[in-house]
Design an enzyme around this catalytic site. Structure first.
Site, PDB file in Angstrom:
ATOM      1  N   GLU A  47       0.817  -1.218   0.000  1.00  0.00           N
ATOM      2  CA  GLU A  47       0.000   0.000   0.000  1.00  0.00           C
ATOM      3  C   GLU A  47       0.848   1.264   0.000  1.00  0.00           C
ATOM      4  O   GLU A  47       0.464   2.280  -0.566  1.00  0.00           O
ATOM      5  CB  GLU A  47      -0.946   0.011   1.203  1.00  0.00           C
ATOM      6  N   GLN A 110      -9.549  -6.032  11.913  1.00  0.00           N
ATOM      7  CA  GLN A 110      -8.957  -5.026  11.007  1.00  0.00           C
ATOM      8  C   GLN A 110      -9.594  -3.644  11.156  1.00  0.00           C
ATOM      9  O   GLN A 110      -9.638  -2.874  10.209  1.00  0.00           O
ATOM     10  CB  GLN A 110      -8.997  -5.503   9.545  1.00  0.00           C
ATOM     11  N   LYS A 159     -17.711  -0.337   5.305  1.00  0.00           N
ATOM     12  CA  LYS A 159     -18.148  -1.323   4.307  1.00  0.00           C
ATOM     13  C   LYS A 159     -19.638  -1.199   3.986  1.00  0.00           C
ATOM     14  O   LYS A 159     -20.043  -1.274   2.830  1.00  0.00           O
ATOM     15  CB  LYS A 159     -17.839  -2.729   4.812  1.00  0.00           C
ATOM     16  N   MET A 479      24.082   8.681   3.133  1.00  0.00           N
ATOM     17  CA  MET A 479      23.903   9.967   3.791  1.00  0.00           C
ATOM     18  C   MET A 479      24.138   9.850   5.297  1.00  0.00           C
ATOM     19  O   MET A 479      24.788  10.691   5.909  1.00  0.00           O
ATOM     20  CB  MET A 479      22.492  10.495   3.515  1.00  0.00           C
TER      21      MET A 479
END
Lengths: 587, 169
Positions: A47, A110, A159, A479
């Site tokens: 994601e 979830q 949902k 870096m």
């Protein structure tokens, strides 16, 4: 019609062409509606990459980029990408699935407080509680994302809201939306504009700092006109790179911590500083008390909160950079400028001093040489470098590119500035390719940053997205190592990436063409091969790990540029032996 | 120079707005002394009165950052205008004897407070006023023994006929 179908209609109305996302349980109605729609959906492999891709799309096109993730971990995986977009004022709309409304607050499977999590990292966010709210909220989300100072907007989609029926005739998608608390200013205050023009007229040592706001406002033509007419040299911030052609005689290059001497000294010595769409971040100013000490500041920004936040301002002008520059030019054209011969000579001297050295024949290869050859190869297919979009990752690769790569077109150099997000470059390039399908899209990354989202090789392979990945491979978190060398007594801790993986084999395992380059004379050919392939391609360029770019210490005076001693990194050996003792099975 | 600012904020009366505003204050390290919220003459709009400690630069940022929030309709710094300010304080004072009780009642009368509850050992006084007045009353009864205090924080309006109109509508 179902709520999710109405969402598709709403996305259509916003002219969305492509979605970057990853489905999940709480998004099943959404993806079912997507199945019946004409949208292009790019399934990224994580994601975070979906959010960066949407961001890359937004940065390269100026339109809103859209990413989608499911509830819970899907939503949290989006967070880094959304925060990155928002920090750089990139218009991204992030959609997340959510558990059904009757389960919200019950710690369902979830379930996560996505509204709370995204609140501080977005310009605004919504949770749709009733299906009838869909048309309005979608309209609002896109309106907020792309107008004023653009930014990320998040919409949480329970949902059941996706599933319930909606009468779109009763609740139509509004064409105009009136947000009571949201009215961005476009045109600058006429009196302030007049004052600014007066000051520019009498300025003897003026400098412009052009930031990302110029990019967003598409104000490059006006900026060039102003600079040329009033003879004002221009330096750009990292986010502003590309808004002023870098081969232009009035270009000073990048300003700030890793900026050019020409930029940093000119700003320091200026008597009038014109900041346009730049928020004076600490990476630009360093120590505020010694930043441009004898200058009058004109600050143009669409976000009033940026004016006076970090640097005191003499003439604040709130509004759109393009509109304001146009108005200033009208005033300036009537006036005669003060003679600036002396300042121009000084600027020229500084420019000469800042000329980068890029010709090296060393092995291992110097990054400067890679960039030189990259530009040469690109110029063969794109002479003006106007049809090339570069994304960078974060770290040395980013600063080398910012410093050495000459950009000539706006929205062609995409880099994570505000957040400095490692892992950004490669997925952002995927998004950029969809925004600019005809352009050469190249993701420049370090080996560390690439490994953070290298799974997206699967995405470019699957959809055959012709993005070229260029890895500045030094087996080091360069870096961090540079800073440890400079400020922590050369104690290099946790910066060695070792010799794995074999990026060529990795790319080949996805079916992607790849080349390893170890000699400077092979670079040009490798780039040509990649550019001509018309396919996804990976170049693993083994570079000198001791190479480091000059910098100004954080919080320091910007004219106090430090040139690091280049030193080969040396892994802390005892670490490995200790580790082996712990991990090897007992006999 | 550091001082206290009273900021009046009109916001859309919606859930989550308080979180947005308090989150902004936390993230930017703005120092809140108090924050009161309540409805207004317009059912869609709530008023927050926020007392902030800081110098003028901080105040400027507080106002500008608040203005950036989509649900914020109007922000005004009441220090720059003439305003009336009040706070409500309930204080439970230890007063086990008749003498101590009458003493509290006397003090309350002087401060135009009200006795709103009584027990054998305590008196609960309601007092309204600006911060100094409330503090002065509390200082007065403190030696007798304060059992419990509840303060609302300051709420304020501009003095006179001027009103805080939403200029963004």
């Amino acid at each position: 019609m179902k709520g999710a179908e109405a969402m598709m209609k709403a996305l259509e109305a916003e002219n969305v062409k492509v979605l970057f996302g990853y489905p999940g349980g709480q998004l099943l109605p959404f993806y079912d509606a997507l199945y019946q729609s004409d949208f292009l959906h790019i399934l990224t492999r994580h994601e975070q990459a979906a959010a960066h891709a949407a961001d890359g799309y937004a940065r390269a096109s100026g339109d809103v980029g859209v990413c989608v993730a499911t509830s819970g971990p899907g939503a949290t995986n989006l967070v880094t990408g959304v925060a990155t977009a928002h920090a750089d004022s990139s218009p991204v709309v992030a959609l997340t699935g959510q558990v059904p409304t009757k389960l919200i607050g019950n710690d369902a499977f979830q379930e996560i407080d996505a509204l709370g999590i995204f609140m501080p990292i977005t310009k605004h966010n919504f949770q749709i509680q009733k299906t009838s709210e869909i048309p309005k909220i979608f309209r609002k989300a896109f309106e907020i994302a792309k107008t004023g100072r653009p930014g990320a907007v998040h919409v949480d989609l329970p949902k059941d809201v996706q599933d319930d029926d909606l009468d779109l005739e009763k609740y139509p998608i509004p064409a105009e939306i009136n947000l009571q608390g949201y009215k961005p200013t476009k045109f600058g205050h006429p009196l302030q504009i007049k004052k600014a023009a007066e000051l520019m007229k009498i300025a003897q040592r003026p400098v412009i700092i052009a930031g990302g706001g110029v990019q967003i406002a598409n104000a490059t033509p006006e900026l060039i006109k102003l600079s040329e007419y009033a003879q004002i040299p221009v330096c750009t911030t990292l986010m502003g790179k590309g808004v002023f052609p870098e081969e232009h005689p009035l270009s000073l290059g990048m300003v700030g911590m890793h900026g050019t001497q020409a930029s940093n000294y000119s700003v320091y010595e200026s008597d009038v500083l014109i900041a346009i769409g730049c928020r004076f971040s600490d990476r630009i100013t360093g120590d505020l008390s010694s930043f441009a000490p004898n200058t009058k500041v004109i600050h143009i920004d669409i976000d009033p909160a940026e004016i006076g936040k970090n640097v005191g301002v003499d003439i604040p002008i709130v509004g759109d950079a393009k509109a304001i520059l146009k108005d200033i030019l009208i005033h300036l054209m009537k006036k005669e400028m003060v003679n600036k011969t002396e300042w121009m000579e000084n600027v020229k001297k500084l420019q000469k001093k800042s000329m980068p050295v890029m010709e090296f024949d060393n092995t291992p290869i110097k990054p400067q040489k890679v960039i030189k050859e990259m530009m040469a190869a690109l110029r063969e297919v794109d002479p003006g470098l106007t049809n090339t979009v570069l994304t960078t990752d974060v770290g040395q690769n980013q600063m080398w590119m910012a410093h050495y790569f000459q950009t000539s077109a706006p929205k062609s150099f995409l880099s994570s500035g505000g957040q400095g997000t490692m892992g950004f470059g490669f997925p952002a390039a995927i998004g950029a390719k969809f925004a600019r399908p005809d352009a050469n899209v190249i993701a420049v990354t370090g080996d560390g940053g690439f490994l953070m989202n290298s799974q997206e090789l699967a995405t470019i392979a699957e959809y055959e997205i012709p993005v070229i990945v260029v890895i500045f491979d030094n087996r080091t978190l360069g870096m961090v190592y540079q800073w440890q060398n400079l400020y922590y007594g050369k104690r290099q801790c946790a910066v060695h990436l070792g010799e794995t993986p074999d990026f060529i084999k990795l790319a080949e395992s996805y079916g992607i063409g790849a080349l390893r380059v170890e000699k400077p004379e092979d670079i040009n050919e490798a780039f040509k091969t990649a550019l001509n392939s018309g396919k996804p391609y990976l170049l693993d360029i083994i570079i000198d790990p001791s190479e480091a770019l000059h910098m100004v210490p954080p919080g320091g005076n910007m004219t106090n540029i430090l040139f690091p001693d280049r030193q080969e990194p040396t892994p802390k050996a005892q670490c490995f032996s200790e580790m082996k003792k712990i991990l090897s099975p007992k006999v | 120079m550091e001082h206290k600012h009273i900021i009046s904020v009109l916001v859309l009366h919606k859930p989550g707005v308080l979180q947005r505003i308090s989150g902004l204050f936390t993230r930017r390290w703005f120092n809140i002394s108090s924050m009161t919220v309540g409805s207004t003459e317009n059912p869609d709009v709530a008023r927050m009165t926020i007392v902030v400690q800081g110098d003028d630069t901080v105040l400027e940022q507080v106002v500008k950052q608040l203005n950036k929030l989509v649900e914020v309709v109007k922000v005004t710094d009441l220090n720059s205008k003439k305003s009336v300010q009040r706070e409500l304080c309930l204080v439970k004072v230890y007063a086990p004897t008749e003498d101590s009780k009458s003493q509290v009642i006397q003090y309350a009368n002087i401060f135009r407070g009200k006795i709103i509850d009584l027990s054998t050992e305590t008196l609960t006084v309601e007092i309204t006023g600006d911060e100094q007045k409330v503090n002065a009353f509390l200082d007065l009864v403190r030696p007798m023994g304060i059992k419990e205090i509840a303060r609302t924080g300051l709420t304020a309006l501009m003095r006179g006929s001027k009103i805080l109109k939403s200029n963004k509508a």
